[in-house]
Design a protein around this motif. Structure first.
Motif, PDB file in Angstrom:
ATOM      1  N   ALA A 186      29.821  40.680  61.905  1.00 23.32           N
ATOM      2  CA  ALA A 186      30.971  41.564  61.737  1.00 23.32           C
ATOM      3  C   ALA A 186      30.644  43.020  62.044  1.00 23.32           C
ATOM      4  CB  ALA A 186      31.504  41.450  60.305  1.00 23.32           C
ATOM      5  N   SER A 187      31.700  43.756  62.381  1.00 28.96           N
ATOM      6  CA  SER A 187      31.580  45.209  62.407  1.00 28.96           C
ATOM      7  C   SER A 187      31.394  45.707  60.984  1.00 28.96           C
ATOM      8  CB  SER A 187      32.835  45.839  63.012  1.00 28.96           C
ATOM      9  OG  SER A 187      33.980  45.472  62.255  1.00 28.96           O
ATOM     10  N   SER A 261      33.281  49.441  51.918  1.00 24.93           N
ATOM     11  CA  SER A 261      32.657  48.762  53.049  1.00 24.93           C
ATOM     12  C   SER A 261      33.738  47.916  53.712  1.00 24.93           C
ATOM     13  CB  SER A 261      31.499  47.875  52.582  1.00 24.93           C
ATOM     14  OG  SER A 261      30.948  47.162  53.678  1.00 24.93           O
ATOM     15  N   VAL A 262      33.930  48.113  55.025  1.00 27.42           N
ATOM     16  CA  VAL A 262      35.026  47.456  55.750  1.00 27.42           C
ATOM     17  C   VAL A 262      34.432  46.666  56.913  1.00 27.42           C
ATOM     18  CG1 VAL A 262      37.196  47.806  56.979  1.00 27.42           C
ATOM     19  CG2 VAL A 262      36.558  49.347  55.110  1.00 27.42           C
ATOM     20  N   ARG A 263      34.784  45.367  57.001  1.00 29.05           N
ATOM     21  CA  ARG A 263      34.171  44.507  58.014  1.00 29.05           C
ATOM     22  C   ARG A 263      35.210  43.625  58.702  1.00 29.05           C
ATOM     23  NH1 ARG A 263      28.394  44.272  56.857  1.00 29.05           N
ATOM     24  NH2 ARG A 263      28.038  45.597  55.034  1.00 29.05           N
ATOM     25  N   ALA A 264      34.940  43.318  59.961  1.00 29.45           N
ATOM     26  CA  ALA A 264      35.833  42.451  60.737  1.00 29.45           C
ATOM     27  C   ALA A 264      35.036  41.750  61.824  1.00 29.45           C
ATOM     28  CB  ALA A 264      36.965  43.256  61.356  1.00 29.45           C
ATOM     29  N   ASP A 266      36.658  40.877  64.710  1.00 31.66           N
ATOM     30  CA  ASP A 266      37.495  41.069  65.895  1.00 31.66           C
ATOM     31  C   ASP A 266      37.743  42.569  66.043  1.00 31.66           C
ATOM     32  OD1 ASP A 266      39.647  39.705  67.873  1.00 31.66           O
ATOM     33  OD2 ASP A 266      40.549  41.445  66.894  1.00 31.66           O
ATOM     34  N   ARG A 267      37.633  43.071  67.276  1.00 27.59           N
ATOM     35  CA  ARG A 267      37.770  44.513  67.481  1.00 27.59           C
ATOM     36  C   ARG A 267      39.169  45.006  67.145  1.00 27.59           C
ATOM     37  NH1 ARG A 267      34.469  43.282  72.885  1.00 27.59           N
ATOM     38  NH2 ARG A 267      32.331  43.700  72.133  1.00 27.59           N
ATOM     39  N   GLU A 268      40.196  44.207  67.474  1.00 28.68           N
ATOM     40  CA  GLU A 268      41.569  44.618  67.150  1.00 28.68           C
ATOM     41  C   GLU A 268      41.814  44.603  65.646  1.00 28.68           C
ATOM     42  OE1 GLU A 268      44.369  42.337  69.366  1.00 28.68           O
ATOM     43  OE2 GLU A 268      43.671  43.076  71.317  1.00 28.68           O
ATOM     44  N   VAL A 269      41.237  43.640  64.946  1.00 32.11           N
ATOM     45  CA  VAL A 269      41.352  43.614  63.494  1.00 32.11           C
ATOM     46  C   VAL A 269      40.653  44.828  62.891  1.00 32.11           C
ATOM     47  CG1 VAL A 269      40.717  42.350  61.388  1.00 32.11           C
ATOM     48  CG2 VAL A 269      41.624  41.119  63.370  1.00 32.11           C
ATOM     49  N   ARG A 270      39.542  45.197  63.468  1.00 28.79           N
ATOM     50  CA  ARG A 270      38.832  46.397  62.993  1.00 28.79           C
ATOM     51  C   ARG A 270      39.735  47.627  63.092  1.00 28.79           C
ATOM     52  NH1 ARG A 270      33.413  49.137  65.743  1.00 28.79           N
ATOM     53  NH2 ARG A 270      32.603  50.117  63.840  1.00 28.79           N
ATOM     54  N   ASP A 271      40.423  47.762  64.220  1.00 28.73           N
ATOM     55  CA  ASP A 271      41.341  48.893  64.393  1.00 28.73           C
ATOM     56  C   ASP A 271      42.495  48.823  63.392  1.00 28.73           C
ATOM     57  OD1 ASP A 271      39.797  49.786  66.509  1.00 28.73           O
ATOM     58  OD2 ASP A 271      41.056  48.844  68.034  1.00 28.73           O
ATOM     59  N   LEU A 272      43.021  47.613  63.188  1.00 31.56           N
ATOM     60  CA  LEU A 272      44.109  47.429  62.228  1.00 31.56           C
ATOM     61  C   LEU A 272      43.691  47.854  60.832  1.00 31.56           C
ATOM     62  CD1 LEU A 272      46.857  46.217  61.258  1.00 31.56           C
ATOM     63  CD2 LEU A 272      45.655  44.024  61.053  1.00 31.56           C
ATOM     64  N   LEU A 273      42.500  47.470  60.410  1.00 32.02           N
ATOM     65  CA  LEU A 273      42.015  47.830  59.079  1.00 32.02           C
ATOM     66  C   LEU A 273      41.970  49.340  58.898  1.00 32.02           C
ATOM     67  CD1 LEU A 273      39.108  45.249  58.650  1.00 32.02           C
ATOM     68  CD2 LEU A 273      41.337  45.202  57.524  1.00 32.02           C
ATOM     69  N   GLU A 274      41.486  50.041  59.903  1.00 31.51           N
ATOM     70  CA  GLU A 274      41.425  51.502  59.778  1.00 31.51           C
ATOM     71  C   GLU A 274      42.832  52.094  59.658  1.00 31.51           C
ATOM     72  OE1 GLU A 274      39.733  55.590  61.884  1.00 31.51           O
ATOM     73  OE2 GLU A 274      39.173  53.636  62.729  1.00 31.51           O
ATOM     74  N   ARG A 275      43.752  51.643  60.508  1.00 26.12           N
ATOM     75  CA  ARG A 275      45.114  52.180  60.450  1.00 26.12           C
ATOM     76  C   ARG A 275      45.747  51.932  59.084  1.00 26.12           C
ATOM     77  NH1 ARG A 275      45.619  49.549  65.453  1.00 26.12           N
ATOM     78  NH2 ARG A 275      47.006  47.982  64.536  1.00 26.12           N
ATOM     79  N   LYS A 297      33.886  56.416  58.646  1.00 19.89           N
ATOM     80  CA  LYS A 297      32.747  56.385  59.563  1.00 19.89           C
ATOM     81  C   LYS A 297      32.609  55.002  60.181  1.00 19.89           C
ATOM     82  CE  LYS A 297      27.710  56.818  59.824  1.00 19.89           C
ATOM     83  NZ  LYS A 297      26.454  56.931  59.038  1.00 19.89           N
ATOM     84  N   ARG A 298      32.820  54.921  61.482  1.00 21.89           N
ATOM     85  CA  ARG A 298      32.605  53.655  62.196  1.00 21.89           C
ATOM     86  C   ARG A 298      31.109  53.483  62.436  1.00 21.89           C
ATOM     87  NH1 ARG A 298      36.958  50.900  65.842  1.00 21.89           N
ATOM     88  NH2 ARG A 298      38.768  51.248  64.540  1.00 21.89           N
ATOM     89  N   ASP A 299      30.584  52.404  61.901  1.00 23.49           N
ATOM     90  CA  ASP A 299      29.157  52.167  61.986  1.00 23.49           C
ATOM     91  C   ASP A 299      28.877  51.118  63.059  1.00 23.49           C
ATOM     92  OD1 ASP A 299      26.519  52.531  61.378  1.00 23.49           O
ATOM     93  OD2 ASP A 299      26.654  51.887  59.300  1.00 23.49           O
TER      94      ASP A 299
END
Length: 393
Positions: A186-187, A261-264, A266-275, A297-299
């Motif tokens: 995951a991211s 701590s935020v994890r995904a 899928d790259r689009e899901v990662r963007d959705l979580l931040e929004r 902070k995107r790690d």
């Protein structure tokens, strides 16, 4: 342990005592990210003695050993991490860390040793044509040595057609090789939310604006993002790992802070979580009458293994240990890995090697963890065989 299924494992096993001693020496002297001075020197000295062109200094303590043979233009990168963790060791082993509060709790001592053992074999007996780049990376755990090496010119100075890395995995039988094509780890994003209200006396809450109550509401609201905004067939994690506010029960504090701590996977899901996190926190804070500051902070990105390279990695695994000792398509993990950054710049694959299962085994990042030394010869043999299969005319 089952009998070896490939002569390369026998060949590497014959020299394993030397490298087991080396692994334990590295374990005894762990170093944190970007401070791996002793480890870096040890690696450079050995690569030099085996005839590699050694380059040092990327990300401070990074080491790249390069070996060229034959006429092929093919270029292969093999990466090992070498940093330790800020954990007090409790293994009780004779080779336990001599440094208080620092230990190799993730097996990077073993990863480094497997690649060094392969390096010696390849230099002395390997058959290949092309360029082999052995990348010893600092700071996988923190603050991200892969990104630093790339920013400082890793792939410009040492171009690779493909890159591979290996990590030990407790819970799988020792020596089992584990593969996965596609999103594999995951991211990982770190979020700090600071809520500022107006402090006051605990007996007169109507004359204050309570940041603690706002924080409590936000913690609960954050849990709805995964359950109500993310596709149920996707994977996402939003964990509030720390809440800091106040010091006395009769004082309403002015500020409260949340650490997420935020994890995904899928790259689009990662963007959705931040929004959604930004929108939800802002709206919730306003509803409680407090101000919200969000440090997002995107790690590490999602680690995605490319199809062609993973297929090759899998074939090499089957050739080395047999189909009964590989996992061809494992489940993804919600843990994160710095190697993901390298895979954004170069095709490749990240595989696992079983560290052992059952009684006596424990997960990484545990004070009682230790790398399984039986994996030194298996992991080194894998790297040597992969190099021979990839670097051909």
């Amino acid at each position: 342990m089952k009998s070896p299924t490939h002569p390369l494992i026998d060949a590497l096993h014959a020299h394993s005592p030397e490298f087991v001693d080396l692994r334990r020496d590295i374990h005894r002297h762990p170093e944190l990210g970007l401070a791996e001075q002793r480890t870096s020197q040890l690696i450079a000295d050995r690569l030099n003695s085996w005839g590699y062109a050694v380059h040092r200094g990327l990300a401070g303590t990074g080491v790249v050993g390069q070996l060229r043979r034959g006429s092929s233009a093919r270029r292969l990168g093999l990466r090992a991490d070498m940093d330790a963790l800020p954990i007090q060791e409790a293994s009780g082993l004779p080779w336990a860390s001599v440094h208080d509060g620092v230990m190799h709790a993730c097996g990077h001592d073993g990863h480094t040793t497997m690649l060094l053992a392969a390096a010696k074999y390849i230099a002395e007996q390997g058959h290949f044509s092309g360029t082999l780049n052995l990348i010893f990376q600092p700071a996988e755990e923190h603050p991200g040595g892969a990104r630093l090496m790339i920013e400082q010119g890793l792939f410009e100075r040492f171009p690779c057609d493909a890159i591979f890395a290996m990590h030990n995995m407790p819970g799988f039988p020792q020596g089992q090789l584990v593969f996965r094509e596609g999103p594999t780890m995951a991211s990982s994003d770190d979020v700090t939310i600071t809520l500022t209200g107006m402090g006051g006396h605990g007996a007169m809450p109507h004359k204050a604006t309570d940041a603690v109550v706002a924080a409590a509401g936000i913690v609960l609201a954050l849990q709805t993002i995964v359950s109500r905004n993310v596709d149920p067939l996707q994977t996402a994690v939003v964990t509030v790992g720390a809440i800091n506010a106040g010091r006395a029960n009769n004082v309403i504090p002015q500020q409260a802070q949340l650490e997420l701590s935020v994890r995904a996977l899928d790259r689009e899901v990662r963007d959705l979580l931040e929004r959604r996190i930004r929108a939800l926190v802002t709206a919730q804070a306003e509803s409680f009458g407090v101000k919200a500051s969000i440090d997002y902070k995107r790690d590490y990105p999602v680690l995605v293994n490319t199809a062609e390279e993973t297929a090759l990695a899998r074939r090499v695994g089957i050739e080395l240990v047999g189909e009964d000792r590989i996992t061809p398509q494992a489940e993804p993990l919600t843990g994160s890995e710095d190697f993901a950054v390298m895979l954004e710049h170069c095709p490749g694959s990240y595989l696992m090697i079983g560290n052992g299962a059952g009684e006596g085994s424990c997960l990484v990042h545990n004070p009682g963890y230790d790398f399984n030394d039986d994996n030194v010869s298996v992991g080194a043999a894998y790297w040597a065989l992969l190099a021979e299969r990839f670097l051909v005319d």
